[in-house]
Design a protein around this motif. Sequence first.
Motif, mmCIF file in Angstrom:
data_model
loop_
_atom_site.group_PDB
_atom_site.id
_atom_site.type_symbol
_atom_site.label_atom_id
_atom_site.label_comp_id
_atom_site.label_asym_id
_atom_site.label_seq_id
_atom_site.Cartn_x
_atom_site.Cartn_y
_atom_site.Cartn_z
ATOM 1 N N GLY A 91 14.954 3.017 3.944
ATOM 2 C CA GLY A 91 14.800 1.752 4.647
ATOM 3 C C GLY A 91 14.932 0.568 3.715
ATOM 4 N N ARG A 92 14.815 -0.618 4.283
ATOM 5 C CA ARG A 92 14.974 -1.838 3.515
ATOM 6 C C ARG A 92 13.864 -1.990 2.484
ATOM 7 N NH1 ARG A 92 14.771 -7.398 6.616
ATOM 8 N NH2 ARG A 92 13.572 -8.409 5.001
ATOM 9 N N LEU A 93 14.214 -2.484 1.300
ATOM 10 C CA LEU A 93 13.252 -2.654 0.225
ATOM 11 C C LEU A 93 12.342 -3.840 0.500
ATOM 12 C CD1 LEU A 93 12.249 -1.909 -2.633
ATOM 13 C CD2 LEU A 93 13.978 -3.487 -3.533
ATOM 14 N N HIS A 94 11.042 -3.589 0.513
ATOM 15 C CA HIS A 94 10.058 -4.649 0.661
ATOM 16 C C HIS A 94 9.194 -4.682 -0.595
ATOM 17 C CE1 HIS A 94 10.554 -5.651 4.991
ATOM 18 N NE2 HIS A 94 10.983 -4.392 5.064
ATOM 19 N N THR A 95 9.124 -5.833 -1.238
ATOM 20 C CA THR A 95 8.302 -5.970 -2.433
ATOM 21 C C THR A 95 7.198 -6.992 -2.184
ATOM 22 O OG1 THR A 95 9.746 -7.684 -3.363
ATOM 23 C CG2 THR A 95 10.205 -5.389 -3.957
ATOM 24 N N ILE A 96 6.111 -6.854 -2.926
ATOM 25 C CA ILE A 96 4.988 -7.786 -2.831
ATOM 26 C C ILE A 96 5.130 -8.821 -3.937
ATOM 27 C CG2 ILE A 96 2.485 -8.004 -3.019
ATOM 28 C CD1 ILE A 96 2.215 -5.208 -1.943
ATOM 29 N N PRO A 97 5.149 -10.093 -3.601
ATOM 30 C CA PRO A 97 5.250 -11.131 -4.638
ATOM 31 C C PRO A 97 3.939 -11.263 -5.412
ATOM 32 C CG PRO A 97 5.011 -12.140 -2.466
ATOM 33 C CD PRO A 97 5.133 -10.667 -2.239
ATOM 34 N N ALA A 98 3.822 -10.527 -6.492
ATOM 35 C CA ALA A 98 2.621 -10.556 -7.329
ATOM 36 C C ALA A 98 3.019 -10.099 -8.731
ATOM 37 C CB ALA A 98 1.531 -9.666 -6.743
ATOM 38 N N PHE A 148 -0.134 -3.424 -13.952
ATOM 39 C CA PHE A 148 0.035 -1.989 -13.724
ATOM 40 C C PHE A 148 1.273 -1.428 -14.431
ATOM 41 C CE2 PHE A 148 -2.618 -3.179 -10.040
ATOM 42 C CZ PHE A 148 -3.658 -2.279 -10.252
ATOM 43 N N GLY A 149 1.915 -2.246 -15.250
ATOM 44 C CA GLY A 149 2.989 -1.760 -16.094
ATOM 45 C C GLY A 149 4.318 -1.540 -15.409
ATOM 46 N N VAL A 150 4.581 -2.240 -14.307
ATOM 47 C CA VAL A 150 5.851 -2.093 -13.598
ATOM 48 C C VAL A 150 6.448 -3.463 -13.341
ATOM 49 C CG1 VAL A 150 5.260 0.105 -12.515
ATOM 50 C CG2 VAL A 150 4.649 -2.034 -11.373
ATOM 51 N N GLU A 151 7.703 -3.455 -12.898
ATOM 52 C CA GLU A 151 8.393 -4.707 -12.624
ATOM 53 C C GLU A 151 8.110 -5.225 -11.223
ATOM 54 O OE1 GLU A 151 12.471 -3.893 -13.299
ATOM 55 O OE2 GLU A 151 12.248 -3.531 -15.459
ATOM 56 N N GLU A 152 7.831 -4.318 -10.290
ATOM 57 C CA GLU A 152 7.605 -4.755 -8.919
ATOM 58 C C GLU A 152 6.700 -3.768 -8.202
ATOM 59 O OE1 GLU A 152 11.468 -4.838 -7.150
ATOM 60 O OE2 GLU A 152 11.609 -2.663 -6.959
ATOM 61 N N LEU A 153 6.108 -4.258 -7.118
ATOM 62 C CA LEU A 153 5.258 -3.452 -6.256
ATOM 63 C C LEU A 153 5.927 -3.346 -4.897
ATOM 64 C CD1 LEU A 153 1.837 -5.083 -7.206
ATOM 65 C CD2 LEU A 153 2.814 -2.967 -8.100
ATOM 66 N N ARG A 154 6.090 -2.109 -4.413
ATOM 67 C CA ARG A 154 6.809 -1.877 -3.158
ATOM 68 C C ARG A 154 5.841 -1.499 -2.054
ATOM 69 N NH1 ARG A 154 11.736 2.161 -3.543
ATOM 70 N NH2 ARG A 154 11.748 1.564 -1.349
ATOM 71 N N THR A 155 6.045 -2.091 -0.889
ATOM 72 C CA THR A 155 5.279 -1.689 0.282
ATOM 73 C C THR A 155 6.067 -0.632 1.051
ATOM 74 O OG1 THR A 155 6.271 -3.436 1.630
ATOM 75 C CG2 THR A 155 4.223 -3.955 0.497
ATOM 76 N N PRO A 156 5.371 0.235 1.779
ATOM 77 C CA PRO A 156 6.086 1.230 2.593
ATOM 78 C C PRO A 156 7.031 0.544 3.565
ATOM 79 C CG PRO A 156 3.756 1.761 2.469
ATOM 80 C CD PRO A 156 3.919 0.401 1.855
ATOM 81 N N PRO A 157 8.191 1.108 3.833
ATOM 82 C CA PRO A 157 9.163 0.479 4.737
ATOM 83 C C PRO A 157 8.605 0.293 6.135
ATOM 84 C CG PRO A 157 9.775 2.738 4.273
ATOM 85 C CD PRO A 157 8.668 2.396 3.334
ATOM 86 N N ASP A 158 9.003 -0.797 6.755
ATOM 87 C CA ASP A 158 8.544 -1.137 8.096
ATOM 88 C C ASP A 158 9.388 -0.409 9.131
ATOM 89 O OD1 ASP A 158 7.720 -2.337 10.465
ATOM 90 O OD2 ASP A 158 7.386 -4.257 9.484
ATOM 91 N N GLU A 164 11.540 4.679 7.130
ATOM 92 C CA GLU A 164 10.643 5.810 7.330
ATOM 93 C C GLU A 164 10.234 6.355 5.974
ATOM 94 O OE1 GLU A 164 13.980 9.323 7.855
ATOM 95 O OE2 GLU A 164 12.934 8.559 9.621
ATOM 96 N N LEU A 165 9.041 6.905 5.934
ATOM 97 C CA LEU A 165 8.564 7.543 4.724
ATOM 98 C C LEU A 165 8.921 9.025 4.767
ATOM 99 C CD1 LEU A 165 5.030 5.983 4.154
ATOM 100 C CD2 LEU A 165 7.118 5.542 2.891
ATOM 101 N N PRO A 166 9.471 9.556 3.698
ATOM 102 C CA PRO A 166 9.838 10.978 3.694
ATOM 103 C C PRO A 166 8.616 11.862 3.425
ATOM 104 C CG PRO A 166 10.489 9.963 1.621
ATOM 105 C CD PRO A 166 9.908 8.867 2.470
#
Length: 601
Positions: free
Chosen positions: A38-45, A52-62, A68-70
């Motif tokens: 699904g479409r990539l959704h990121t949290i602006p934070a 947390f040592g990453v470039e972005e935080l992803r929310t589950p797809p809408d 869908e989550l596999p």
Amino acid sequence: MTERRLRRMQTLNPFGVGAIVDMLGESFVAEDITRWKGRLHTIPAARIAAHFGVEELRTPPDVTDRGELPYYRFPQWLFCGACRSMTRWSIRREKPGKAPRCGNCRRSPQLVPMRFVAVCGNGHLDDVPWPAWAHSGGRRGREQRQCGKAELRFVHVTAVGGGLESLRVQCTTCSAERDLAHLTSPGALAKINWSCRGRQPWQNDNEAVACELSPVVLQRGASSVYFPDTGSAIDLPPESDWATWSEDAVRVEQHPFFRALLGSPDSHVRDGMIEVIAAATEVTVAQVRAVLNDRLGTTTTSADTPGDLAEREWLALTNPRDDHDHRDRFITRRAPFPAAAGHGGLQPVVDQLARRISDVVMVDRLREIRVLRGFRRHTMDIHIPADLGRRSGSLPAIEIFGEGIFVRFDEELMQRWEYQPPVLRRTESLRKRLAGSMHARWIEVEPTPRLVLLHTVAHLLLRQLAFDAGYPSSSLRERIYASLPDAQIPMAGVLIYTAAGDSEGTLGGLARSGRADRLAVTIVSALAAAQWCSLDPVCSESTAQGPDGLSMAACHACTLAAETSCTLGNLLLDRNLVVHEEYGYMREPLAELIAVRAGTA
């Protein structure tokens, strides 16, 4: 068609990456974040992502984006409740929205997943090798290795009782069989020469890693099958300010001069470029500077340590600002304690409380980011990241909005209390037990007197606020701010808050409970409830309760809270540190309460 749905919050915990999900008679395991569709959704934070040592935080797809989550069907070994035949399912046989059905029975009943799985301490998960198990038992004095086929039946023998001895796996080709009596014993799979395959159920063989551990068999619903590693952080000023993340800020970021400033923040024409950006985007110069400082801070600083994160939150909570935009994501205001109008018959008790509570802050709005860093299994030897595969540089996360009450305790009185000999003896026992416990692999705090006291007070308030504020106990959460001795920033406080997935937050009932007239009654009621437990004197005299004895005077009847509310798994609690008549931190307010009750009787 079977509709399988989870709330977005559940996709992080308890049904996050690596977890087994039982739903409508089916069983699945959640695949890692690199397989999300699904479409990539990121949290602006950006600051929190860096923590947390990453470039972005992803929310589950809408679901509205056809995302869908596999979830991979697991265990793959299923059996029919009617004919008892076992089937090794495969992904090629899956049909969207349909549960597996038995092909041998006329009515085609739904197949049932086997309730045992193979797990190793390195975090790998696999099906139990049922064909090998069925052919490994003794029969007529020799090994049952007549065939190696996977045509099996799962039968229940009524004549041998109700234990695992009554369950057997049979080969329909050669009649080999073995019961499950020793299936869950250590080394059971090693004895049949079965080794760990070094992967998760959804991974391919080419993604497997070498693993020398021998897997053990557990029930798929056992608590040791899955230990999620979650973390959370509160969005704080200036990142939480409307001026930083509003549509105006987005326009500022898109200006070409702004990108130039990010690349050369010390340019001699910096001030002139800021003025040009402000004029072009129709915002103030101060707002451009705020956005620039925020973006420079999140892109040039290294990740905060856990201590830095707690200290940032502490400073924001203890220094509420006088002015807020109603669209800010972090809004606080100081609540005088005690009330200027007095507290009637409870005044002597509140006067004692006021000596111990130095500040109360109402948090009218907050934004919390919850992150799933990964998980562990069984003995928790290895941490499995949530982004297996190509290392996406992101982690699954959700953002939730809510409100809360922050209570700060008097630092001088706290320091005098925490060095009392009986207090030190009790917490030293907890410290030693934690050092030798498996829980030390995920509990990152040191069980100092201050921490155990504040953690216990937080639980007492959680239980009482569930009645006073009208929220379900499972929707309330705690944050403990307890500094170590000789810390540069002394901290002694608790934040009780509630959060929901709605961007509008909650209804304000919890924050209003921070008003002095309400909070005093809440604290007094919590102390009265903690004074006596229905399991006393057993509970109050206990020196070791809970897993590995990591709590003392604390049980379900008096102190424990919902698992979703506690940051330490309902461990490191001791009610006596709060209410004991000799060394309890709240012993004097409690003595006044007893006197008030006696006078009104």
